[in-house]
Motif scaffolding. Structure first.
Motif, PDB file in Angstrom:
ATOM      1  N   ASN A   8       0.830  -1.207   0.000  1.00 35.85           N
ATOM      2  CA  ASN A   8       0.000   0.000   0.000  1.00 35.85           C
ATOM      3  C   ASN A   8       0.860   1.251   0.000  1.00 35.85           C
ATOM      4  OD1 ASN A   8      -1.230   2.173   2.100  1.00 35.85           O
ATOM      5  ND2 ASN A   8      -2.874   1.362   0.807  1.00 35.85           N
ATOM      6  N   ARG A   9       1.843   1.306   0.896  1.00 35.25           N
ATOM      7  CA  ARG A   9       2.670   2.516   1.008  1.00 35.25           C
ATOM      8  C   ARG A   9       3.550   2.714  -0.221  1.00 35.25           C
ATOM      9  NH1 ARG A   9      -0.814   2.745   4.658  1.00 35.25           N
ATOM     10  NH2 ARG A   9      -0.345   3.738   6.672  1.00 35.25           N
ATOM     11  N   ALA A  10       4.061   1.632  -0.799  1.00 34.02           N
ATOM     12  CA  ALA A  10       4.837   1.765  -2.029  1.00 34.02           C
ATOM     13  C   ALA A  10       3.974   2.355  -3.144  1.00 34.02           C
ATOM     14  CB  ALA A  10       5.388   0.407  -2.457  1.00 34.02           C
ATOM     15  N   THR A  11       2.740   1.897  -3.212  1.00 34.52           N
ATOM     16  CA  THR A  11       1.818   2.403  -4.228  1.00 34.52           C
ATOM     17  C   THR A  11       1.500   3.879  -3.999  1.00 34.52           C
ATOM     18  OG1 THR A  11       0.831   0.202  -4.441  1.00 34.52           O
ATOM     19  CG2 THR A  11      -0.456   2.060  -5.258  1.00 34.52           C
ATOM     20  N   LEU A  12       1.174   4.242  -2.765  1.00 34.80           N
ATOM     21  CA  LEU A  12       0.827   5.630  -2.469  1.00 34.80           C
ATOM     22  C   LEU A  12       2.005   6.568  -2.722  1.00 34.80           C
ATOM     23  CD1 LEU A  12      -1.315   5.339   0.795  1.00 34.80           C
ATOM     24  CD2 LEU A  12      -2.076   5.316  -1.582  1.00 34.80           C
ATOM     25  N   ALA A  13       3.213   6.096  -2.449  1.00 35.64           N
ATOM     26  CA  ALA A  13       4.386   6.932  -2.697  1.00 35.64           C
ATOM     27  C   ALA A  13       4.497   7.273  -4.175  1.00 35.64           C
ATOM     28  CB  ALA A  13       5.653   6.217  -2.213  1.00 35.64           C
ATOM     29  N   ARG A  14       4.279   6.296  -5.046  1.00 35.52           N
ATOM     30  CA  ARG A  14       4.417   6.525  -6.484  1.00 35.52           C
ATOM     31  C   ARG A  14       3.253   7.328  -7.048  1.00 35.52           C
ATOM     32  NH1 ARG A  14       7.687   1.070  -7.946  1.00 35.52           N
ATOM     33  NH2 ARG A  14       8.258   0.712  -5.769  1.00 35.52           N
ATOM     34  N   GLN A  15       2.122   7.227  -6.384  1.00 35.44           N
ATOM     35  CA  GLN A  15       0.947   7.990  -6.811  1.00 35.44           C
ATOM     36  C   GLN A  15       0.917   9.390  -6.197  1.00 35.44           C
ATOM     37  OE1 GLN A  15      -2.154   7.059  -8.667  1.00 35.44           O
ATOM     38  NE2 GLN A  15      -0.620   5.778  -9.650  1.00 35.44           N
ATOM     39  N   HIS A  16       1.940   9.732  -5.453  1.00 40.26           N
ATOM     40  CA  HIS A  16       2.047  11.054  -4.807  1.00 40.26           C
ATOM     41  C   HIS A  16       0.878  11.317  -3.871  1.00 40.26           C
ATOM     42  CE1 HIS A  16       5.541  11.987  -7.232  1.00 40.26           C
ATOM     43  NE2 HIS A  16       4.891  11.448  -8.253  1.00 40.26           N
ATOM     44  N   LEU A  17       0.500  10.259  -3.141  1.00 38.18           N
ATOM     45  CA  LEU A  17      -0.594  10.369  -2.186  1.00 38.18           C
ATOM     46  C   LEU A  17      -0.101  10.285  -0.739  1.00 38.18           C
ATOM     47  CD1 LEU A  17      -3.201   8.241  -4.132  1.00 38.18           C
ATOM     48  CD2 LEU A  17      -3.335  10.701  -3.683  1.00 38.18           C
ATOM     49  N   LEU A  18       1.204  10.088  -0.557  1.00 33.81           N
ATOM     50  CA  LEU A  18       1.793  10.261   0.772  1.00 33.81           C
ATOM     51  C   LEU A  18       2.182  11.722   0.967  1.00 33.81           C
ATOM     52  CD1 LEU A  18       4.080   7.110   1.192  1.00 33.81           C
ATOM     53  CD2 LEU A  18       1.793   7.498   2.128  1.00 33.81           C
ATOM     54  N   GLU A  19       2.838  12.274  -0.046  1.00 38.34           N
ATOM     55  CA  GLU A  19       3.168  13.696  -0.072  1.00 38.34           C
ATOM     56  C   GLU A  19       2.842  14.227  -1.460  1.00 38.34           C
ATOM     57  OE1 GLU A  19       7.158  14.535   1.006  1.00 38.34           O
ATOM     58  OE2 GLU A  19       7.048  13.493   2.944  1.00 38.34           O
ATOM     59  N   ARG A  20       2.215  15.379  -1.516  1.00 36.67           N
ATOM     60  CA  ARG A  20       1.912  15.979  -2.806  1.00 36.67           C
ATOM     61  C   ARG A  20       3.208  16.335  -3.539  1.00 36.67           C
ATOM     62  NH1 ARG A  20      -2.887  17.603  -0.020  1.00 36.67           N
ATOM     63  NH2 ARG A  20      -4.721  17.460  -1.378  1.00 36.67           N
ATOM     64  N   HIS A  21       3.175  16.148  -4.839  1.00 38.76           N
ATOM     65  CA  HIS A  21       4.328  16.442  -5.673  1.00 38.76           C
ATOM     66  C   HIS A  21       4.514  17.948  -5.799  1.00 38.76           C
ATOM     67  CE1 HIS A  21       7.276  16.091  -8.825  1.00 38.76           C
ATOM     68  NE2 HIS A  21       6.526  16.755  -9.673  1.00 38.76           N
ATOM     69  N   LYS A  22       5.756  18.369  -5.782  1.00 41.56           N
ATOM     70  CA  LYS A  22       6.082  19.778  -6.015  1.00 41.56           C
ATOM     71  C   LYS A  22       6.578  19.896  -7.452  1.00 41.56           C
ATOM     72  CE  LYS A  22       7.374  20.682  -1.188  1.00 41.56           C
ATOM     73  NZ  LYS A  22       7.030  19.331  -0.671  1.00 41.56           N
ATOM     74  N   GLY A  23       5.759  20.425  -8.315  1.00 40.84           N
ATOM     75  CA  GLY A  23       6.105  20.538  -9.724  1.00 40.84           C
ATOM     76  C   GLY A  23       4.954  21.133 -10.484  1.00 40.84           C
ATOM     77  N   ASP A  24       4.938  20.938 -11.800  1.00 40.87           N
ATOM     78  CA  ASP A  24       3.842  21.496 -12.586  1.00 40.87           C
ATOM     79  C   ASP A  24       2.878  20.396 -13.008  1.00 40.87           C
ATOM     80  OD1 ASP A  24       4.815  20.237 -14.929  1.00 40.87           O
ATOM     81  OD2 ASP A  24       5.993  21.991 -15.484  1.00 40.87           O
TER      82      ASP A  24
END
Length: 349
Positions: A8-24
């Motif tokens: 679950n956590r590996a998936t959320l990390a890649r989906q940027h659902l643990l921390e919001r992505h900083k970018g455009d």
């Protein structure tokens, strides 16, 4: 062996659902390998949940600049993808899309595609405008079959407008004006695992609509891991796997979110006990919210005058205060003209 929480956590990390992505916005669409876009609003909400500082106009601008496009892609359904991914992967999907179109075997596909290209060269059309024009040239064909064949066989993009969510109820489609730059299946595997891994070939097949992926993945230099049920999963070497004890914040995901649709086995996010509450009999995928990384209920927005209500239907009891901050922020984004916002629990799903 990965535990369910590890996965679950590996998936959320890649989906940027643990921390919001900083970018455009183009960057996050690329990182996710696209977002499901059967309807105009959900992909905006999906980006909002994953991208720090996101505003509606950011995606609106990218769509009008055609750095992001809305087009038929994975699983022969509409997605938002970057123009670069459209150029790279739309040719790769052609056999799958052709197979989908050929359920209507009475159609001269080459002739229909040539006619559609000629008609659309004059400018974008809605399918309600295009179908009658096609039927003039193919009077014995079913008009809906003609339209479906064009959707599958002709690379098209939806034309954005000034509507709130960038598209009207009946959008026009046009030729993309994007030069194909075909990529291989190995590249697509790497992109899928970067956004959805660790995963099994069946998961990627469900997400993409493509077959023969076990052979491709088995021949690549990928890590092989045992999932919670002991089944083999593939991953990129060094892919982020932060561990099951990492805290996961509350997140609200829209209808048809790519996280839910990205797997054959959805238990890494949606427990089996609740899968019938998330996916309806007519295959609509409901909007969900995550608590501690897993689907904990569904949600919907009700608007009446200047009042907007976020109605949550819990699968398991969750203190309302855990949902309010994120939920009301999402509601304010979705209903910017509402004067009063509230979050309420409703008994039905």
């Amino acid at each position: 062996m990965l535990t369910l929480r590890d996965l679950n956590r590996a998936t959320l990390a890649r989906q940027h659902l643990l921390e919001r992505h900083k970018g455009d916005v183009t960057d996050i669409v690329q990182r996710l390998a696209g977002l499901q876009a059967q309807e105009p609003r959900p992909p905006h909400l999906g980006v909002w949940s994953r991208l720090e500082g996101f505003e509606r106009d950011h995606l609106h601008t990218a769509l009008h600049a055609r750095t992001v496009v809305r087009a038929t892609m994975w699983r022969a359904t509409l997605h938002l993808v970057t123009a670069a991914d459209f150029a790279a992967f739309r040719p790769l999907l052609a056999p799958m899309l052709t197979a989908a179109a050929r359920r209507f075997d009475e159609i001269d596909f080459d002739a229909v595609v040539a006619a559609a290209d000629r008609l659309l060269a004059a400018g974008p059309m809605t399918f309600n405008e295009l179908r009658p024009r096609l039927q003039e040239e193919f009077p014995d064909a079913y008009d809906r079959a003609l339209g479906y064949a064009v959707r599958m066989l002709t690379p098209l993009v939806m034309v954005p407008t000034e509507d709130r969510w960038s598209y009207p109820r009946e959008p026009a489609f046009g030729l993309p004006g994007i030069e194909p730059d075909p990529a291989g299946l190995e590249t697509l595997v790497e992109r899928y695992l970067a956004a959805f891994g660790p995963a099994a070939p069946a998961d990627m097949q469900t997400w993409s609509g493509l077959g023969g992926l076990r052979r491709v993945m088995s021949g690549m230099d990928l890590e092989r891991l045992a999932g919670p049920d002991g089944k083999e999963l593939f991953d990129l070497p060094g892919g982020p796997r932060p561990g099951g004890d990492v805290p996961a914040p509350v997140r609200f995901l829209p209808d048809f979110d790519t996280l839910v649709l990205g797997y054959a086995d959805r238990t890494r996010v949606v427990p089996d006990a609740y899968k019938g509450l998330v996916t309806t009999k007519n295959l609509r995928v409901r909007a969900i919210y995550l608590v501690d990384g897993f689907a904990a209920g569904t949600w919907q927005i009700k608007r009446s005058g200047k009042k907007a209500r976020l109605l949550v239907s819990p699968f398991t009891p969750t203190p309302l205060e855990r949902l309010e901050e994120e939920g009301l922020r999402m509601l304010a984004f979705a209903e910017p003209e509402a004067g009063t916002l509230s979050l309420e629990v409703t008994g039905g799903v």
